[in-house]
Design a protein around this motif. Structure first.
Motif, PDB file in Angstrom:
ATOM      1  N   ASN A 181      -2.498  -6.531   0.437  1.00 27.18           N
ATOM      2  CA  ASN A 181      -1.351  -6.511  -0.302  1.00 27.18           C
ATOM      3  C   ASN A 181      -0.201  -6.363   0.527  1.00 27.18           C
ATOM      4  O   ASN A 181       1.058  -6.899   0.127  1.00 27.18           O
ATOM      5  N   TYR A 182      -0.172  -5.474   1.548  1.00 29.92           N
ATOM      6  CA  TYR A 182       0.988  -5.266   2.427  1.00 29.92           C
ATOM      7  C   TYR A 182       0.828  -5.985   3.672  1.00 29.92           C
ATOM      8  O   TYR A 182       1.655  -5.532   4.721  1.00 29.92           O
ATOM      9  N   GLU A 200       7.028   2.436  -0.458  1.00 32.46           N
ATOM     10  CA  GLU A 200       7.347   1.300   0.798  1.00 32.46           C
ATOM     11  C   GLU A 200       7.424   2.358   2.095  1.00 32.46           C
ATOM     12  O   GLU A 200       7.361   1.779   3.253  1.00 32.46           O
ATOM     13  N   GLU A 214      -2.428   1.209  -7.022  1.00 31.96           N
ATOM     14  CA  GLU A 214      -2.119  -0.353  -6.724  1.00 31.96           C
ATOM     15  C   GLU A 214      -0.858  -0.371  -6.038  1.00 31.96           C
ATOM     16  O   GLU A 214      -0.605  -1.239  -5.279  1.00 31.96           O
ATOM     17  N   LYS A 215       0.011   0.576  -6.325  1.00 36.33           N
ATOM     18  CA  LYS A 215       1.513   0.471  -5.724  1.00 36.33           C
ATOM     19  C   LYS A 215       1.381   1.666  -5.060  1.00 36.33           C
ATOM     20  O   LYS A 215       1.301   2.937  -5.435  1.00 36.33           O
TER      21      LYS A 215
END
Length: 232
Positions: A186-187, A155, A151-152
């Motif tokens: 999400n991004y 960056e 999920e993460k």
């Protein structure tokens, strides 16, 4: 071309090296993690054939007490290669296509021979065991791994993706498609893919990502990745 692989790195490393050797730019952003699941002890002597629809099924199976001369049915080349490394001697491979796999099993295993053991992940795109049972075979399915969404993401990886959008993205499962779609949303990457070709392992997989604007969507079998480069 710039190619993006979304499988766990261990499953993609050979293709990454191959594509780089051909002069392509290759990125890897795994969107799922593979985890072992506990399963009940298996009496391997009860089975006369074994089915693997993923190399992960082999990785997470304790095969010390398994007769390596058993008929071993593999969905594709990567699974077949690992089966050989683990010592299996009697391998039938479907070259990446589960539809071909079911036919190969029916052609090479008769109900009179005994039971088949099907080792798989928690999520499957085709209920192979139920199909084979409907054809008169005795099949037991054992689940020994799961595919969990990531999920993460780093960056820096996401920024690089925005600045260097791939020409091709390979998606290998419905779970991966769901996770990749979540990454896109999400991004805020929804509008970045109009010049990207999406390569999916099945229609179920591609349907998850149909509402994203792609240059073109292709279906493929594992092992055809390099061949697809020449179809674009």
């Amino acid at each position: 071309m710039h190619v993006l692989f979304t499988r766990p790195i261990d499953d993609s490393k050979d293709l990454i090296l191959k594509f780089k050797s051909l002069g392509h730019i290759v990125s890897s952003i795994p969107v799922i993690s593979i985890k072992k699941k506990e399963y009940s002890k298996i009496d391997f002597s009860s089975f006369k054939g074994i089915i693997f629809t993923s190399s992960n099924a082999i990785k997470f199976l304790d095969i010390k007490l398994l007769d390596k001369n058993i008929k071993c049915f593999c969905v594709g080349n990567a699974t077949e290669l690992l089966a050989k490394e683990k010592g299996f001697q009697n391998i039938f491979s479907a070259e990446g296509n589960v539809n071909n796999l079911k036919e190969i099993i029916l052609q090479n295993f008769k109900s009179s021979e005994g039971k088949l053991l099907y080792i798989s992940g928690e999520t499957i795109t085709f209920e192979l065991d139920k199909f084979l049972i409907s054809e008169g075979l005795n099949v037991k399915r054992v689940i020994n791994y799961s595919s969990d969404p990531i999920e993460k993401f780093n960056e820096i990886l996401i920024d690089d993706l925005k600045n260097n959008v791939p020409d091709i993205v390979y998606i290998y499962s419905q779970n991966s498609a769901i996770s990749f779609k979540n990454l896109i949303k999400n991004y805020n990457l929804q509008n970045h893919w109009m010049n990207t070709n999406l390569m999916c392992i099945s229609e179920k997989t591609s349907s998850v990502l149909n509402d994203i604007k792609w240059k073109k969507i292709f279906l493929f079998n594992p092992g055809e990745e390099e061949y697809l480069l020449y179809k674009i």
